[in-house]
Design a protein around this motif. Structure first.
Motif, short mmCIF file in Angstrom:
data_model
loop_
_atom_site.label_atom_id
_atom_site.label_comp_id
_atom_site.label_asym_id
_atom_site.label_seq_id
_atom_site.Cartn_x
_atom_site.Cartn_y
_atom_site.Cartn_z
N TYR A 260 0.82 -1.22 0.00
CA TYR A 260 0.00 0.00 0.00
C TYR A 260 0.86 1.27 0.00
CZ TYR A 260 -2.65 3.97 1.44
OH TYR A 260 -3.16 5.25 1.48
N ALA A 261 1.85 1.35 0.92
CA ALA A 261 2.64 2.58 1.03
C ALA A 261 3.41 2.85 -0.26
CB ALA A 261 3.59 2.48 2.22
N LEU A 262 3.88 1.78 -0.92
CA LEU A 262 4.57 1.95 -2.19
C LEU A 262 3.63 2.51 -3.25
CD1 LEU A 262 7.03 1.52 -4.05
CD2 LEU A 262 6.26 -0.85 -4.37
N SER A 263 2.44 1.96 -3.32
CA SER A 263 1.45 2.45 -4.28
C SER A 263 1.05 3.89 -3.97
CB SER A 263 0.22 1.54 -4.26
OG SER A 263 -0.80 2.04 -5.11
N ASN A 267 1.90 6.46 -6.84
CA ASN A 267 0.71 6.78 -7.63
C ASN A 267 -0.05 8.01 -7.14
OD1 ASN A 267 1.14 4.51 -9.32
ND2 ASN A 267 0.13 3.18 -7.81
N SER A 268 0.14 8.38 -5.87
CA SER A 268 -0.64 9.49 -5.32
C SER A 268 0.21 10.65 -4.83
CB SER A 268 -1.53 8.99 -4.15
OG SER A 268 -2.41 7.99 -4.60
N ALA A 269 1.28 10.33 -4.08
CA ALA A 269 2.11 11.41 -3.52
C ALA A 269 3.14 11.94 -4.51
CB ALA A 269 2.81 10.92 -2.26
N GLY A 270 3.30 11.24 -5.65
CA GLY A 270 4.19 11.73 -6.69
C GLY A 270 5.66 11.45 -6.47
N LEU A 271 6.00 10.52 -5.57
CA LEU A 271 7.40 10.17 -5.35
C LEU A 271 7.86 9.22 -6.46
CD1 LEU A 271 6.42 11.19 -2.48
CD2 LEU A 271 8.22 9.75 -1.55
N ALA A 272 9.14 9.23 -6.74
CA ALA A 272 9.68 8.41 -7.82
C ALA A 272 9.74 6.94 -7.42
CB ALA A 272 11.08 8.90 -8.19
N ARG A 273 9.60 6.06 -8.41
CA ARG A 273 9.59 4.62 -8.13
C ARG A 273 10.90 4.14 -7.52
NH1 ARG A 273 7.04 4.03 -13.46
NH2 ARG A 273 9.13 3.69 -14.30
N THR A 274 12.01 4.53 -8.13
CA THR A 274 13.30 3.96 -7.72
C THR A 274 13.66 4.28 -6.28
OG1 THR A 274 14.12 3.95 -10.00
CG2 THR A 274 15.77 3.89 -8.25
N ILE A 325 5.66 10.23 3.83
CA ILE A 325 5.34 10.09 2.41
C ILE A 325 4.45 11.25 1.95
CG2 ILE A 325 4.06 8.69 0.74
CD1 ILE A 325 5.02 6.20 2.24
N SER A 326 3.50 11.63 2.77
CA SER A 326 2.57 12.70 2.39
C SER A 326 3.28 14.04 2.18
CB SER A 326 1.47 12.86 3.44
OG SER A 326 1.98 13.45 4.63
N THR A 327 4.43 14.23 2.85
CA THR A 327 5.19 15.48 2.69
C THR A 327 6.20 15.40 1.56
OG1 THR A 327 6.94 14.82 4.25
CG2 THR A 327 4.99 15.90 5.18
N VAL A 333 11.39 9.90 4.74
CA VAL A 333 10.83 8.61 4.33
C VAL A 333 11.84 7.50 4.55
CG1 VAL A 333 10.07 7.26 2.34
CG2 VAL A 333 9.17 9.56 2.69
N PHE A 334 13.08 7.73 4.16
CA PHE A 334 14.11 6.71 4.32
C PHE A 334 14.37 6.41 5.79
CE2 PHE A 334 15.01 7.09 -0.12
CZ PHE A 334 15.73 5.95 -0.46
N VAL A 335 14.53 7.44 6.60
CA VAL A 335 14.87 7.24 8.02
C VAL A 335 13.75 6.50 8.74
CG1 VAL A 335 15.31 8.40 10.21
CG2 VAL A 335 16.44 9.20 8.12
#
Length: 440
Positions: A260-263, A267-274, A325-327, A333-335
């Protein structure tokens, strides 16, 4: 009751290694599906839906695999308790590899229409049947080979293997996800599934050479095997089965984090896949080191304190992770992602293989673990779909998803807190009632 003869010496290192490698290979297969469902399947198997609905349907097919798991648990639990742990481990590996390779060969919606998602669901059901017996079989094998005072440590290798499988699955998708969109959707997504052919060969060679457990061999020698393990399980251990079901919903943290968080992020928050795939890789690599440390602690202080601490930590950190993720703050996100999934969630993964297995006697151990966990995991399998529905069409309600996840963590806390502490109980006395332990 007369005392049983001492158990023969087990081979804990060999059993743990086989559990680790087999689980890593098997769960590579299982988790590449989740990654593909989050990134690709909505576009190629449900293209007639709008983007949000297509993603929701793709995530639902991820959950379908969990529907087959309770059925597979009953079947494979019976085989494992009646005919041996080794047979289950070899069969599950072959079935998972076959189903995963088939997914890579499936035609898409543009090729054959609605039959494409139907075939996708069918192959996912085969994956679910396989996964139903994998962890319970590997956990039973490593627990019954382990010395009494290191059961958590040796059984934790099954879950370390699972994390390694997630690392491998995500790592394979990193170069695939970097392909141009047209190439990714046309042929790139198939490569990780075809690679499962290698998985099957390696895993089969390892597992076919594994010895059966001393506990099971003693049951065979004494003609003590149950003819119908499930009947004995629900007659004598029904409360523990229900406890495992409730405790196993902690796996929702994994499915929400990995699917879910990846999607949501891509798909919603606009973060890059990689970068988002790298969060999963780093978190799982961290887990490879954290799990045996947590398990060693559980062998010293008990299963319950470690398990409950991990569950409560997940309930708190899921808010921080989805909020990060929302920000769209990559560093945050990584930490938080590594702390949540790599460190804190690892406390639960380190303990549950021993804690659940120690609730049952050897006659019904594989059935009890398989049925209890797979019903709980079936709930977890649909949490990405439920979370997507809670979040809404624009995925704006991440707080609602975090509250939902935290509630599932608290269900686990109650189940674990009301269970028996078993870290000082000898292996031969596991699952026995107090009066039976006294007279044995």
């Amino acid at each position: 009751m007369t005392a049983d003869p001492p158990l023969p010496q087990g081979k804990p290192r060999k059993a743990a290694l086989a559990a680790w490698i087999g689980s890593a290979l098997e769960y590579y297969d299982f988790f590449i599906y989740g990654t593909a469902a989050a990134l690709v399947f909505g576009k190629i198997f449900f293209p007639t839906s709008n983007a949000a609905t297509g993603t929701l349907l793709a995530l639902a097919t991820f959950g379908v695999g969990y529907l087959a798991r309770p059925v597979g648990a009953v079947i494979l639990g019976h085989v494992g308790d009646r005919f041996g742990r080794k047979r289950v481990l070899v069969f599950t590996l072959l079935l998972m590899g076959f189903a995963t390779f088939l997914i890579g060969c499936l035609p898409t919606y543009d090729d054959i229409g609605v039959a494409a998602p139907v075939l996708l669901v069918a192959t996912r059901l085969l994956q679910g049947l396989s996964a139903a017996g994998e962890q319970a079989g590997a956990n039973s094998m490593s627990l019954e080979h382990a010395p009494d005072d290191r059961r958590a440590y040796y059984t934790s290798f099954t879950l370390s293997g699972t994390q390694a499988g997630q690392v491998l699955a995500t790592a394979v998708f990193l170069p695939i996800a970097a392909l141009p969109q047209d190439d990714l959707l046309a042929w790139g997504w198939r490569i990780p599934f075809w690679a499962s052919a290698i998985v099957v060969v390696v895993g089969f060679v390892i597992r076919r050479k594994l010895d059966e457990t001393p506990v099971f061999e003693q049951e065979v020698a004494g003609d003590a095997r149950a003819k119908l393990p499930v009947a004995i399980l629900f007659r004598d251990h029904w409360a523990d089965v229900l406890r495992v079901v409730a405790a196993a919903v902690i796996a929702s943290v994994s499915t929400i984090f990995t699917v879910y968080a990846l999607s949501y992020a891509v798909n919603s928050a606009g973060l890059a896949r990689t970068p988002m795939l790298w969060v999963g890789v780093l978190a799982n690599i961290t887990a490879l080191g954290a799990i045996p440390l947590w398990a060693t602690l559980a062998d010293r202080v008990g299963r319950k304190p470690v398990f409950i601490s991990g569950s409560l930590g997940c309930a708190v950190l899921i808010f921080a992770y989805l909020g990060a993720i929302s920000t769209a703050n990559y560093l945050l996100v990584f930490v938080v992602g590594v702390l949540l999934f790599g460190v804190v969630y690892s406390a639960t993964n380190a303990v549950w293989p021993s804690f659940y297995g120690e609730m049952f006697t050897a006659r019904v151990r594989l059935s009890g673990m398989a049925i209890g966990t797979q019903i709980g995991f079936a709930v977890a399998g649909f949490t990405p779909t439920i979370s997507a529905a809670i979040a809404g069409p624009q995925s704006a309600n991440w707080v609602g998803v975090a509250i939902f996840t935290a509630g599932l963590c608290l269900v686990n806390v109650v189940a674990v807190a009301t269970g028996r502490e078993t870290f000082r109980t000898p292996t031969a006395e596991l699952g026995l009632k107090a009066r039976e332990r006294v007279t044995t």
